[in-house]
Design a protein around this motif. Sequence first.
Motif: not given
Length: 203
Positions: A99-100, A103-104
């Motif tokens: 889920e990141l 974003l990363k």
Amino acid sequence: MRLFQYDAPLWRAVSTIGDLIVLNLLACICALPVVTAGASLTALADTSRRMAQGEGTAVWRMFLTSFRRNFRTASLAWAVVGPVALVLLAAWIFVQADELIVLKALISAVLLLGFPFLWSLIARFDNTVGAHLKNAWLVAIGNLPLALGVLAIHAGMIALVVATAYYLPAGFPVLLLLGVSLPWVASAPLIERAFRPLLDRAS
């Protein structure tokens, strides 16, 4: 007989390659202590621009002069950007949450877009570290096609080095000698185009 004259295309090409190798070695050596990486990147950006525009003579002199002149500001900027890049790298290596990923990737893209512009700004303009940090990403985002072009040149060089290491190992040492300096010199005209409004305002 033209072939053996110093200003012949062949010898100009040989001279340019030699300058790129010298610039590559200087940038790598001066960045080795890590804390001096910001000053090395700034001198690399400055010397690359001068080479692309045909300014100056001795590459080593241009690099070392820029390294000394911009050392304080570049080192302070590196003290901000370096840890951010390190934390982001650690997140990619050690934080595997799906889920990141978006974003990363987004943070990485923003960081990479402004990264070359930061050191070029420090080399060209007198300003505070905070102003340089703000302006680098404002210029990059405001000139997104140019920033993407700069990023593509650097990414293309990395891909070429990796591909050569796998498929043509004999050419790998040659590319290593050009791997840092060549993309900076190649992308210098794009960075300069992005700086044109700032230069017009300063003149």
